[in-house]
Design a protein around this motif. Structure first.
Motif, PDB file in Angstrom:
ATOM      1  N   UNK A  21      30.040  21.697   3.791  1.00  0.00           N
ATOM      2  CA  UNK A  21      30.442  21.850   5.186  1.00  0.00           C
ATOM      3  C   UNK A  21      29.437  22.573   6.060  1.00  0.00           C
ATOM      4  N   UNK A  22      28.650  23.457   5.504  1.00  0.00           N
ATOM      5  CA  UNK A  22      27.648  24.134   6.342  1.00  0.00           C
ATOM      6  C   UNK A  22      26.590  23.146   6.803  1.00  0.00           C
ATOM      7  N   UNK A  23      26.094  22.336   5.882  1.00  0.00           N
ATOM      8  CA  UNK A  23      25.079  21.345   6.231  1.00  0.00           C
ATOM      9  C   UNK A  23      25.619  20.330   7.233  1.00  0.00           C
ATOM     10  N   UNK A  24      26.836  19.844   6.987  1.00  0.00           N
ATOM     11  CA  UNK A  24      27.446  18.868   7.892  1.00  0.00           C
ATOM     12  C   UNK A  24      27.610  19.462   9.288  1.00  0.00           C
ATOM     13  N   UNK A  25      28.028  20.701   9.358  1.00  0.00           N
ATOM     14  CA  UNK A  25      28.250  21.342  10.655  1.00  0.00           C
ATOM     15  C   UNK A  25      26.958  21.446  11.449  1.00  0.00           C
ATOM     16  N   UNK A  26      25.883  21.857  10.789  1.00  0.00           N
ATOM     17  CA  UNK A  26      24.595  21.937  11.481  1.00  0.00           C
ATOM     18  C   UNK A  26      24.165  20.556  11.996  1.00  0.00           C
ATOM     19  N   UNK A  27      24.359  19.539  11.189  1.00  0.00           N
ATOM     20  CA  UNK A  27      23.948  18.189  11.598  1.00  0.00           C
ATOM     21  C   UNK A  27      24.781  17.687  12.779  1.00  0.00           C
TER      22      UNK A  27
END
Length: 241
Positions: A21-27
């Motif tokens: 979820x952290x990576x998805x949120x940044x993207x």
């Protein structure tokens, strides 16, 4: 009174939160800035992250990224953006589902969920999910985890009033003719433990596998365990038995 049903939170409880979820949120935030013709605006990106509790790659356990719905996140973004983006919630929901598909290999279990759910089935436990995520994203994650068929109830934020309102618990009990005293809620945030209190279920079990801290969970939880793997001990007994 015998426990007959368990409602699990999803992110941080059944699947590893930080893995996806952290990576998805940044993207998604990068795409949002691009769509607003603000690509490269690092100050605005930081404001958007901060509005949902994502700071320097760390998740605030009380923030919307930890336990908020897509509506909560969209509203937080809208308050930060310099001008309104029409249909932001719809845009965000579509991106969340798309990004989950793209990063599906990062949907990883916190433990051997197949073994756990097999044990729960053997014990006659009715299993449900109570999550802040939307239905389609939740289904996709459960499929990747290999437990979709083991889950008998999907309580998502686009179907029921969001946690910690007790509606999802009431519907779970209604569907399977359960008393609230026969139900346990398992989750990694204070919202999950507040749901347990608000709905008057038998136990609220906090897990340390997600974003929640012991300090925040302890005042509300009846039990705190490392992960759902510890729900059943080496003697095949639940922690509350």
């Amino acid at each position: 009174m015998e426990i007959k049903g368990i409602l699990f939170d999803k992110d941080g409880t059944l699947l590893q939160f930080r893995e996806i979820w952290i990576q998805i949120t940044y993207e998604i935030i990068d795409e949002l800035l691009d769509s607003m013709e603000d690509k490269g605006n690092t100050a605005l990106k930081e404001q958007l992250c901060d509005s949902i509790g994502l700071r320097n790659g760390k998740v605030d356990e009380k923030g919307y990224l930890a336990s908020g719905t897509s509506v909560d996140i969209a509203e937080s973004f809208q308050q930060v953006l310099p001008h309104a983006k029409p249909h932001l919630h719809q845009w965000l929901s579509e991106r969340l589902l798309k990004k989950t598909r793209e990063h599906i290999d990062n949907v990883k279990p916190v433990c051997d969920l197949s073994l756990l759910f097999s044990s729960l089935k053997h014990k006659g436990i009715i299993v449900g999910i109570a999550t802040a995520d939307d239905y389609e994203t939740t289904k996709l994650c459960l499929q990747q985890l290999g437990i979709e068929d083991a889950v008998q109830f999907l309580g998502t934020a686009d179907l029921y009033k969001k946690k910690p309102y007790p509606e999802v618990v009431e519907e779970f009990c209604k569907k399977f003719l359960l008393k609230k005293e026969e139900v346990v809620i398992v989750g990694d945030t204070i919202i999950d433990m507040q749901l347990a209190k608000n709905s008057s279920v038998r136990f609220g079990v906090g897990v340390m596998s997600g974003v929640g801290s012991y300090r925040e969970l302890n005042p509300l939880a009846d039990f705190i365990i490392s992960s759902v793997d510890d729900l059943i001990d080496e003697n095949n007994r639940f922690i509350w038995e």
